[in-house]
Design a protein around this motif. Structure first.
Motif, PDB file in Angstrom:
ATOM      1  N   VAL A   1      32.830  40.210  36.901  1.00  0.00           N
ATOM      2  CA  VAL A   1      32.371  40.688  38.213  1.00  0.00           C
ATOM      3  C   VAL A   1      30.923  41.147  38.190  1.00  0.00           C
ATOM      4  N   LEU A   2      30.333  41.231  37.013  1.00  0.00           N
ATOM      5  CA  LEU A   2      28.941  41.666  36.926  1.00  0.00           C
ATOM      6  C   LEU A   2      28.032  40.664  37.627  1.00  0.00           C
ATOM      7  N   PRO A   3      26.967  41.143  38.243  1.00  0.00           N
ATOM      8  CA  PRO A   3      26.067  40.218  38.944  1.00  0.00           C
ATOM      9  C   PRO A   3      25.392  39.260  37.976  1.00  0.00           C
ATOM     10  N   GLU A   4      25.136  38.071  38.457  1.00  0.00           N
ATOM     11  CA  GLU A   4      24.458  37.075  37.634  1.00  0.00           C
ATOM     12  C   GLU A   4      22.994  37.450  37.489  1.00  0.00           C
TER      13      GLU A   4
ATOM     14  N   ARG B   1      30.668  48.982  45.307  1.00  0.00           N
ATOM     15  CA  ARG B   1      29.313  48.670  44.820  1.00  0.00           C
ATOM     16  C   ARG B   1      29.174  49.060  43.348  1.00  0.00           C
ATOM     17  N   LYS B   2      29.764  50.186  42.953  1.00  0.00           N
ATOM     18  CA  LYS B   2      29.724  50.602  41.552  1.00  0.00           C
ATOM     19  C   LYS B   2      30.501  49.627  40.674  1.00  0.00           C
ATOM     20  N   PHE B   3      31.645  49.166  41.169  1.00  0.00           N
ATOM     21  CA  PHE B   3      32.445  48.188  40.430  1.00  0.00           C
ATOM     22  C   PHE B   3      31.651  46.906  40.200  1.00  0.00           C
ATOM     23  N   ILE B   4      30.950  46.449  41.217  1.00  0.00           N
ATOM     24  CA  ILE B   4      30.138  45.231  41.086  1.00  0.00           C
ATOM     25  C   ILE B   4      28.982  45.463  40.112  1.00  0.00           C
TER      26      ILE B   4
ATOM     27  N   GLN C   1      31.657  39.752  43.475  1.00  0.00           N
ATOM     28  CA  GLN C   1      30.194  39.798  43.523  1.00  0.00           C
ATOM     29  C   GLN C   1      29.612  38.907  44.610  1.00  0.00           C
ATOM     30  N   TYR C   2      30.397  37.959  45.132  1.00  0.00           N
ATOM     31  CA  TYR C   2      29.896  37.045  46.144  1.00  0.00           C
ATOM     32  C   TYR C   2      30.242  37.472  47.563  1.00  0.00           C
ATOM     33  N   GLY C   3      30.998  38.545  47.713  1.00  0.00           N
ATOM     34  CA  GLY C   3      31.414  39.020  49.026  1.00  0.00           C
ATOM     35  C   GLY C   3      30.337  39.865  49.695  1.00  0.00           C
ATOM     36  N   PRO C   4      30.605  40.308  50.930  1.00  0.00           N
ATOM     37  CA  PRO C   4      29.634  41.144  51.638  1.00  0.00           C
ATOM     38  C   PRO C   4      29.479  42.505  50.971  1.00  0.00           C
ATOM     39  N   ARG C   5      28.240  42.966  50.854  1.00  0.00           N
ATOM     40  CA  ARG C   5      27.994  44.247  50.175  1.00  0.00           C
ATOM     41  C   ARG C   5      27.576  45.357  51.136  1.00  0.00           C
TER      42      ARG C   5
END
Length: 197
Positions: A156-159, A100-103, A88-92
């Motif tokens: 891995v879900l966004p904060e 993106r779906k995984f994140i 989640q902290y890497g380049p998107r």
């Protein structure tokens, strides 16, 4: 514990190869006389369990596989696992739709896991399915059954920003700041939950 086993640990920590099939490591150990050919499976299992407990190796008895895998450098595997957890902290911007779906939803199917792990830079020597099973065994992932096997990895879900209540002076009491439309959205505020409003 045979002292020669610790020589094996020193040697395997210095070689580039970190992922071994059970049969490969057994043949290597027999050839170099770290274990004896009679009851080689039992000796190697004892060695693997000991080194796993000591944190040198990573070995899980995943009996549903034809080939068991052993990682002879736990630090190497932890670094590779951290690539999944820090996604989640890497380049998107340059990431694929699957990434993106995984994140976004935290689920990975076995069908796209190999390509996804390749995008994350996970070492190609690590079997994808084995890594997913290890993540499940250490409590990072949960296997979901259905039409296709998927793994849910909540880390891995966004904060999200969570607004915690402000502490009041009263013991175990909280004060809550409601906005004007809060009472309209909730038709009932449970009694006994708040000591005062």
């Amino acid at each position: 514990v045979p002292k020669i086993w610790f020589c094996l640990q020193l040697i395997t920590s210095c070689v580039k190869k970190k992922m071994w099939k059970f049969t490969e490591l057994k043949e290597f150990c027999i050839r170099c006389q770290y274990i004896q050919s009679e009851d080689a499976d039992g000796q190697l299992l004892a060695l693997l369990k000991l080194f796993h407990c000591l944190g040198f190796y990573v070995y899980f008895d995943l009996s549903e596989y034809k080939e068991q895998w052993i990682c002879t450098d736990a630090t190497f595997l932890y670094k590779e696992m951290s690539k999944v957890l820090s996604v989640q902290y890497g380049p998107r911007k340059s990431s694929s739709p699957e990434l993106r779906k995984f994140i976004k939803i935290g689920m990975i199917s076995e069908a796209v896991s190999e390509a996804l792990f390749q995008q994350l830079g996970i070492d190609a020597d690590i079997p994808t399915r084995w890594l997913l099973e290890v993540l499940e065994n250490v409590g990072i992932a949960a296997k979901l059954s259905g039409n296709e096997t998927r793994h849910f990895i909540p880390a891995v879900l966004p904060e999200r920003q969570i607004h915690l209540p402000e502490a009041s002076v009263a013991t175990l009491g909280f004060t809550f700041s409601f906005q004007s439309d809060e009472y309209e959205r909730y038709s009932c505020v449970p009694t006994g939950l708040f000591h005062r409003l």
